[in-house]
Design a protein around this motif. Structure first.
Motif, short mmCIF file in Angstrom:
data_model
loop_
_atom_site.label_atom_id
_atom_site.label_comp_id
_atom_site.label_asym_id
_atom_site.label_seq_id
_atom_site.Cartn_x
_atom_site.Cartn_y
_atom_site.Cartn_z
N ILE A 189 27.96 5.73 27.96
CA ILE A 189 27.83 7.02 27.97
C ILE A 189 29.23 7.24 28.70
O ILE A 189 29.14 6.64 30.44
N HIS A 190 30.49 8.07 28.52
CA HIS A 190 31.47 8.90 29.22
C HIS A 190 30.99 9.92 29.43
O HIS A 190 31.24 10.59 28.71
N THR A 205 23.78 16.92 26.45
CA THR A 205 23.06 15.45 25.39
C THR A 205 21.98 15.10 24.14
O THR A 205 22.06 14.86 23.84
N ASP A 206 22.92 16.53 22.72
CA ASP A 206 22.79 16.23 21.93
C ASP A 206 23.39 15.60 21.09
O ASP A 206 23.58 14.24 20.35
N LYS A 207 25.09 14.35 21.99
CA LYS A 207 25.38 13.48 21.51
C LYS A 207 24.57 12.20 21.37
O LYS A 207 25.10 11.52 20.56
N ARG A 247 25.19 1.11 28.42
CA ARG A 247 26.12 1.49 29.97
C ARG A 247 26.56 2.50 30.35
O ARG A 247 26.95 3.17 29.72
N LEU A 248 26.06 2.76 31.37
CA LEU A 248 26.34 4.30 32.20
C LEU A 248 26.87 3.97 33.01
O LEU A 248 27.22 4.57 34.50
N ARG A 249 28.06 2.79 33.65
CA ARG A 249 29.08 2.55 34.43
C ARG A 249 30.23 4.35 34.30
O ARG A 249 30.78 4.43 35.11
N ASN A 250 30.22 4.61 33.24
CA ASN A 250 31.25 6.15 32.98
C ASN A 250 30.49 6.83 33.22
O ASN A 250 31.02 7.82 32.48
N MET A 251 29.39 7.14 33.13
CA MET A 251 28.63 8.11 33.15
C MET A 251 28.82 8.54 35.00
O MET A 251 28.03 8.27 35.51
N THR A 252 29.27 9.86 34.64
CA THR A 252 29.70 10.27 35.78
C THR A 252 28.32 11.37 36.64
O THR A 252 28.40 11.69 37.89
N LEU A 284 17.96 -1.67 27.77
CA LEU A 284 18.35 -2.00 28.62
C LEU A 284 19.63 -0.97 29.33
O LEU A 284 19.75 -0.08 28.83
N LEU A 285 19.01 -0.40 30.54
CA LEU A 285 20.27 0.49 31.45
C LEU A 285 21.04 -0.51 32.04
O LEU A 285 20.60 -1.45 32.48
N CYS A 286 22.59 -0.22 31.73
CA CYS A 286 22.96 -0.79 32.91
C CYS A 286 24.18 -0.31 34.00
O CYS A 286 24.69 0.87 33.24
N GLY A 287 25.17 -0.21 35.46
CA GLY A 287 26.01 0.86 35.81
C GLY A 287 25.75 1.66 36.48
O GLY A 287 27.12 2.50 35.64
N ALA A 288 24.50 2.30 35.65
CA ALA A 288 24.47 3.55 36.96
C ALA A 288 24.95 4.07 37.88
O ALA A 288 25.02 2.74 38.49
N ARG A 289 25.92 4.56 38.24
CA ARG A 289 26.91 5.01 39.74
C ARG A 289 25.72 5.85 40.43
O ARG A 289 24.69 5.68 39.89
N ASP A 290 26.21 6.12 41.35
CA ASP A 290 25.28 6.79 42.61
C ASP A 290 24.48 7.43 42.17
O ASP A 290 22.81 7.68 42.22
N GLN A 291 24.96 8.71 41.69
CA GLN A 291 24.48 10.17 41.34
C GLN A 291 23.62 10.04 40.41
O GLN A 291 22.15 10.26 40.17
N PRO A 292 23.67 8.96 39.37
CA PRO A 292 22.81 8.87 38.12
C PRO A 292 21.66 8.02 38.66
O PRO A 292 20.51 7.91 38.05
N SER A 293 21.86 6.69 38.93
CA SER A 293 21.22 5.76 39.78
C SER A 293 20.20 6.35 40.14
O SER A 293 18.82 6.34 40.28
N ARG A 294 20.60 7.04 41.40
CA ARG A 294 19.63 8.07 42.11
C ARG A 294 18.24 9.23 41.43
O ARG A 294 16.78 8.79 42.09
#
Length: 569
Positions: free
Chosen positions: A450-451, A459-461, A479-484, A509-519
């Motif tokens: 997800i970018h 979310t419909d995407k 992979r959530l690395r680029n989900m801002t 499996l979820l990986c690489g979540a940034r700070d705001q999504p991770s919290r």
């Protein structure tokens, strides 16, 4: 798809290949959902401040048109709980003639939404807003039924919530035990009858038994006959409303609210139907049908209508295959009007109050409140403001203020996720852990990414990209690395995706979540939903976890093979 074909109602598309067997299944489903709709149509009308036949006329006229012209195979249309509060308010302010004009104006707005494709904009209503006004509507519906449930003798009940509650408390001493007995037994039947059988709805059993008891034993309880004089026997009568009776401009806010609620409710119901039936509805055609139905309903003495989620689900569970089932549902109610309308005078209002108590509880989505309260303070503020304004002010104001707050929150979150930072050697070195080149990806593993912001409106995407789960492996890495950024609606979409995968026998499996999504993922207990071991810091760890899961599958397979090998013939 050709321009003409994309506007075809599903009823026309389903004609090809239609068989007698499919027709018989549709008829059975239509008869079943028609019986379910009978008490609901009358109860919603009475709670809205109009006569019970207005609800039946709505279910007949609007229900038939929504099925015949709509974009869903199994959608059932008619009066719903979502409209009770707004319709009651319109009747108090502008009378029944004003309500008719509002319905026609809302129908025109729905036609515009459908023909221009603006119906897609309803997806931009964030979840805290929809939950807020759904909670509020459910509470208001329940509060309007207290008088009839307990048989209280009161002056006309105020439309304001607090004034209504104060009056009901003041007159609590006028409660009649005969009425309470009828309503309590009706409520018990509705709640416990599904344990006996789910083929015949509990509301119908309660309606028939209570009506028979009141008629047979002459119980001193208020009925449709004593309050409304019964229900006229015959076809709904056509009557063109008097446009000069009420000024149109003051009705515009109410018309916009009705149109918005009709669009949201109908498309939400269509999505639920898609999930249950494996179909894919046409949103624009559905909104055009809703527009036509809401223009026609007031012309025959009806009230605003939309897609009814509970009745649509009942329709599908009863075996409905095409829109013919919805048309049969409307014709079933018409047959009851033509044949059995005189018997309706014995229907006790206490039983209809019990029906609406159950409806209010089911539509309230009360379990979602706990999820909302675990989110950010801003999400909680949007939900609580919408809820409070729905209950204590007006639904039109509640939706407007809720949407404004949500829009401001959206802008804030977008700005919050924008960062400017120097590219350091440490950043580049950390970035290598997320590069997929030269990584050994097992054949049974699918990686999605997800970018950008994953907020309401986007979310419909995820739903669109994952329509066919058969093309995915046994393990899906998101992979959530680029989900801002992530919000409550995005969280709900991830939960639904996780549930779909679990039902398909796959692991998320979820990986690489940034700070705001991770919290937010941690704060909302989503980690518990998918398992702490399935939320990983980066893609390398996710791939290692996928191999571990694959090893478990292989080990289970070997164990089963050994058991079969040593099992005596």
């Amino acid at each position: 798809m050709s321009s003409a074909k994309k506007w075809l109602p599903r009823s026309v598309e389903c004609v090809r290949g239609y068989t007698l067997l499919r027709f018989s299944q549709d008829v059975i489903a239509g008869l079943t959902v028609g019986l379910v709709a009978l008490p609901l149509a009358m109860a919603f009308a009475i709670a809205s401040g109009v006569s019970p036949q207005a609800g039946l006329y709505t279910a007949v006229v609007a229900g038939f048109l929504i099925s015949a012209l709509g974009g869903s195979r199994t959608q059932i249309g008619g009066p719903t709980g979502a409209f009770v509060v707004i319709v009651a308010g319109i009747v108090v302010k502008f009378g029944v003639s004003g309500l008719a004009l509002v319905g026609i104006m809302a129908g025109v707005l729905l036609l515009i939404m459908g023909f221009t494709g603006l119906g897609a904009t309803v997806k931009y209503i964030p979840r805290p807003v929809t939950i807020g006004f759904t909670n509020g509507i459910a509470l208001l519906i329940a509060s309007t039924q207290i008088k009839d449930f307990f048989g209280l003798k009161t002056p006309p009940v105020p439309s304001e919530f607090l004034a209504r509650i104060r009056q009901l408390i003041h007159y609590a001493g006028t409660m009649r035990w005969q009425t309470v007995a009828v309503s309590a037994i009706s409520l018990a039947i509705i709640l416990f009858w599904p344990r006996v059988t789910k083929r015949l709805p509990g509301s119908i059993v309660a309606l028939f038994l209570s009506t028979a008891a009141v008629a047979g034993f002459h119980l001193p309880v208020e009925t449709i006959g004593s309050k409304f004089g019964g229900i006229p026997q015959g076809f709904p009568h056509f009557a063109f409303p008097n446009f000069q009776a009420v000024p149109i401009l003051p009705l515009l806010p109410s018309a916009f609210t009705v149109a918005l609620l009709a669009a949201v409710e109908s498309l939400l119901s269509a999505v639920v139907a898609d999930g249950m039936s494996g179909d894919h509805h046409n949103s624009n055609v559905e909104l055009v049908a809703q527009g036509v139905a809401n223009i026609a309903s007031p012309l025959f003495g009806g009230i605003p209508a939309t897609g009814a989620i509970a009745r649509t689900a009942t329709n599908i569970r009863s075996g409905a295959l095409t829109p013919v089932a919805g048309m049969v549902h409307a014709l079933t109610l018409l047959a009851i009007l033509l044949v059995a309308a005189p018997l309706a005078r014995f229907v006790p209002l206490a039983t209809l109050a019990a029906v609406l108590f159950v409806v209010a509880y089911n539509m309230g989505e009360w379990g979602e409140i706990g999820t909302i309260l675990r989110l950010s303070k801003t999400d909680i503020t949007v939900w609580f403001t919408t809820f409070a304004l729905t209950v204590f002010a007006d639904l039109t104001v509640a939706v407007g203020v809720g949407m404004t707050l949500a829009a401001l929150l959206y802008i804030y979150r977008i700005a919050e996720t924008t960062t400017v930072a120097a590219v350091t050697p440490e950043y580049l070195e950390d970035g290598q852990a997320h590069v997929l080149q030269d990584k050994d990806i097992p054949s049974n593993v699918t990686i999605l990414r997800i970018h950008g912001p994953f907020l309401f409106g986007t979310t419909d995407k995820l739903t669109e990209a994952t329509k066919d789960l058969n093309q995915f492996g046994d393990v899906v890495i998101l992979r959530l690395r680029n989900m801002t950024a992530l919000d409550a609606t995005g969280m709900h979409a991830l939960e639904k995706f996780s549930v779909r995968l679990r039902k398909a026998g796959k692991t998320l499996l979820l990986c690489g979540a940034r700070d705001q999504p991770s919290r937010l993922i941690t704060q909302s207990d989503f980690r518990k939903h998918v398992g702490d071991e399935n939320v990983l810091p980066h893609v390398q760890a996710a791939l290692a976890r996928a191999r571990e899961i694959q090893g478990d599958f292989v080990g289970i397979g070997r164990q089963l093979a050994l058991e079969l090998e040593h099992r005596p013939l």
